[in-house]
Design a protein around this motif. Sequence first.
Motif, PDB file in Angstrom:
ATOM      1  N   THR A 266       0.854  -1.187   0.000  1.00 19.44           N
ATOM      2  CA  THR A 266       0.000   0.000   0.000  1.00 19.44           C
ATOM      3  C   THR A 266       0.892   1.239   0.000  1.00 19.44           C
ATOM      4  OG1 THR A 266      -1.855  -1.037   1.155  1.00 19.44           O
ATOM      5  CG2 THR A 266      -1.686   1.349   1.326  1.00 19.44           C
ATOM      6  N   ARG A 289      -4.211   1.150  -8.403  1.00 17.69           N
ATOM      7  CA  ARG A 289      -5.317   0.398  -7.809  1.00 17.69           C
ATOM      8  C   ARG A 289      -5.726  -0.779  -8.691  1.00 17.69           C
ATOM      9  NH1 ARG A 289      -6.725  -1.078  -4.181  1.00 17.69           N
ATOM     10  NH2 ARG A 289      -8.958  -0.691  -3.961  1.00 17.69           N
ATOM     11  N   ALA A 296      -3.532   4.714   0.445  1.00 13.71           N
ATOM     12  CA  ALA A 296      -4.047   5.264   1.698  1.00 13.71           C
ATOM     13  C   ALA A 296      -3.819   6.766   1.737  1.00 13.71           C
ATOM     14  CB  ALA A 296      -3.343   4.609   2.894  1.00 13.71           C
ATOM     15  N   PHE A 315      -8.744   5.631  -3.405  1.00 10.28           N
ATOM     16  CA  PHE A 315      -7.986   5.151  -2.249  1.00 10.28           C
ATOM     17  C   PHE A 315      -8.724   4.006  -1.564  1.00 10.28           C
ATOM     18  CE2 PHE A 315     -10.794   8.366  -0.523  1.00 10.28           C
ATOM     19  CZ  PHE A 315     -11.192   7.858   0.691  1.00 10.28           C
ATOM     20  N   SER A 316      -7.976   3.181  -0.856  1.00 13.39           N
ATOM     21  CA  SER A 316      -8.567   2.031  -0.161  1.00 13.39           C
ATOM     22  C   SER A 316      -8.647   2.237   1.346  1.00 13.39           C
ATOM     23  CB  SER A 316      -7.758   0.761  -0.465  1.00 13.39           C
ATOM     24  OG  SER A 316      -6.376   0.979  -0.220  1.00 13.39           O
ATOM     25  N   GLU A 317      -7.820   3.147   1.872  1.00 11.65           N
ATOM     26  CA  GLU A 317      -7.805   3.411   3.314  1.00 11.65           C
ATOM     27  C   GLU A 317      -7.801   4.907   3.580  1.00 11.65           C
ATOM     28  OE1 GLU A 317      -4.466   1.594   5.175  1.00 11.65           O
ATOM     29  OE2 GLU A 317      -5.008  -0.449   4.614  1.00 11.65           O
ATOM     30  N   LEU A 318      -8.503   5.289   4.634  1.00 17.80           N
ATOM     31  CA  LEU A 318      -8.501   6.675   5.108  1.00 17.80           C
ATOM     32  C   LEU A 318      -7.851   6.666   6.487  1.00 17.80           C
ATOM     33  CD1 LEU A 318      -9.552   9.531   4.324  1.00 17.80           C
ATOM     34  CD2 LEU A 318     -11.540   9.059   5.758  1.00 17.80           C
ATOM     35  N   ALA A 345     -15.511   7.488   5.843  1.00 16.95           N
ATOM     36  CA  ALA A 345     -14.857   6.279   5.329  1.00 16.95           C
ATOM     37  C   ALA A 345     -15.883   5.195   5.027  1.00 16.95           C
ATOM     38  CB  ALA A 345     -13.821   5.779   6.331  1.00 16.95           C
ATOM     39  N   ASP A 349     -17.157   3.390   1.436  1.00 16.32           N
ATOM     40  CA  ASP A 349     -16.775   1.978   1.411  1.00 16.32           C
ATOM     41  C   ASP A 349     -15.264   1.812   1.463  1.00 16.32           C
ATOM     42  OD1 ASP A 349     -17.291  -0.735   1.441  1.00 16.32           O
ATOM     43  OD2 ASP A 349     -17.233  -0.920  -0.750  1.00 16.32           O
ATOM     44  N   ARG A 350     -14.614   2.565   2.367  1.00 20.08           N
ATOM     45  CA  ARG A 350     -13.176   2.483   2.544  1.00 20.08           C
ATOM     46  C   ARG A 350     -12.869   2.034   3.971  1.00 20.08           C
ATOM     47  NH1 ARG A 350     -14.404   4.380  -2.116  1.00 20.08           N
ATOM     48  NH2 ARG A 350     -12.962   5.741  -3.300  1.00 20.08           N
ATOM     49  N   LYS A 351     -11.691   1.463   4.171  1.00 18.01           N
ATOM     50  CA  LYS A 351     -11.236   1.100   5.504  1.00 18.01           C
ATOM     51  C   LYS A 351     -10.781   2.359   6.237  1.00 18.01           C
ATOM     52  CE  LYS A 351     -11.590  -3.336   4.559  1.00 18.01           C
ATOM     53  NZ  LYS A 351     -12.669  -4.167   5.147  1.00 18.01           N
ATOM     54  N   SER A 352     -10.970   2.410   7.544  1.00 19.78           N
ATOM     55  CA  SER A 352     -10.520   3.543   8.353  1.00 19.78           C
ATOM     56  C   SER A 352      -9.387   3.090   9.265  1.00 19.78           C
ATOM     57  CB  SER A 352     -11.672   4.108   9.183  1.00 19.78           C
ATOM     58  OG  SER A 352     -12.303   3.089   9.941  1.00 19.78           O
TER      59      SER A 352
END
Length: 399
Positions: A266, A289, A296, A315-318, A345, A349-352
Amino acid sequence: MDIAQLHFLVAEGDQVQRHALADILVHVGVGHITQAPDGHTALRHFNAGITPAVDIAIIDLALPGMDALELIRRLGEARCKAGIIVVGAQTNAVLFSVETMADAYGVNVLGAIGKPVIGSRLMALVANYLQPGEGRGEFVPAPKLSFAEVGQGLQAREFDPFFQPKIELETGQVKGLEMFARWRHPLHGVLGPASFMQALEDHRRVDFLDWTMIEKSVVACRTLHDQGVPISVSINVDQTTLAHPQFMEQIAACLERHRIMADYITFEMTESSVLSTDPHFLERLLRLRMKGFGLAIDDYGTGRSNLQLLARIPFSELKIDRSFVDGASKRAAIGTVLRSCLGLARSLDRKSVAVGVETKQDWDFLQSLGCTYAQGYYIAKPMPVEDFPGWLADWQHFF
């Protein structure tokens, strides 16, 4: 902390409320309490010639004479070390702003609470007090080294990635490692970014460090995989490094050399660097991606986010900045901001990821809010890759 040994100052204009605050302190075992009916009297009790010095002051916002805002400013200018608790009949928003102002003045603000003051809430703030010389120790400024010295260190391969675990709050499982650049300096010991980043940024050569850290982080990832620990690694990179025309080819070659799939890497970028309308940069993020790399956004909340633009970035993570994590369980206004970040987040639909988790209270509060991941000193400090397997065994035994 022995509360009986601390000197408390209660600065409150209303005599009944002043005595009520003093009674709360007496009830919990405080032995030395000084009362002040106005701001000028309170300020005199902070003078260096008065002993014993005030350890903790409870200050009402509506003090007569010199109000609490001026008193706090004066204490900041005098570099007062006492812990300050603000009380007032104002809204939580106003009280939070007073805390922010006090922090900006350099005052050791323990917190703010509304009236009527409840003993348990007051003592929770008193518990935030850290006496001089306790805990973190004396701060030693990091040496700032020149661009030529940094370059020599990079050429000598003295820079290494250290790794901090990222924990899934729901299960306690270790879900990844974030890389932190460290310089193993032969004279100064292990140095952090404060010693070398400014020199690289001034000469626009952060890419020198980035590629060293990318290569060594991928090597570390391979090492852990070979030891039966198939874990992912997050690598901080500068926008200019990502934007280089040969970046995609170089990162693909690096992963091929060390037999690591893109899914295990990442790239982390600061909020301010990714909020760009440049279509070429957005294309680069999309390509990363689509190849399986994670992306992130780091330090979220510290920039001036354009939410519409943020939603368009793949992005995949916040990663939520530590300023919205530390103390969020005790300060309602910070907790509200944290909830908002976590809600954003989830809605995208992103991971926090909550950064800067320092206490069990932080951990429990984030769990209750449904945050995905956490990292911080409560879990572990950044460590060399060779230390991670032993730490992981201890963590798994703990859970």
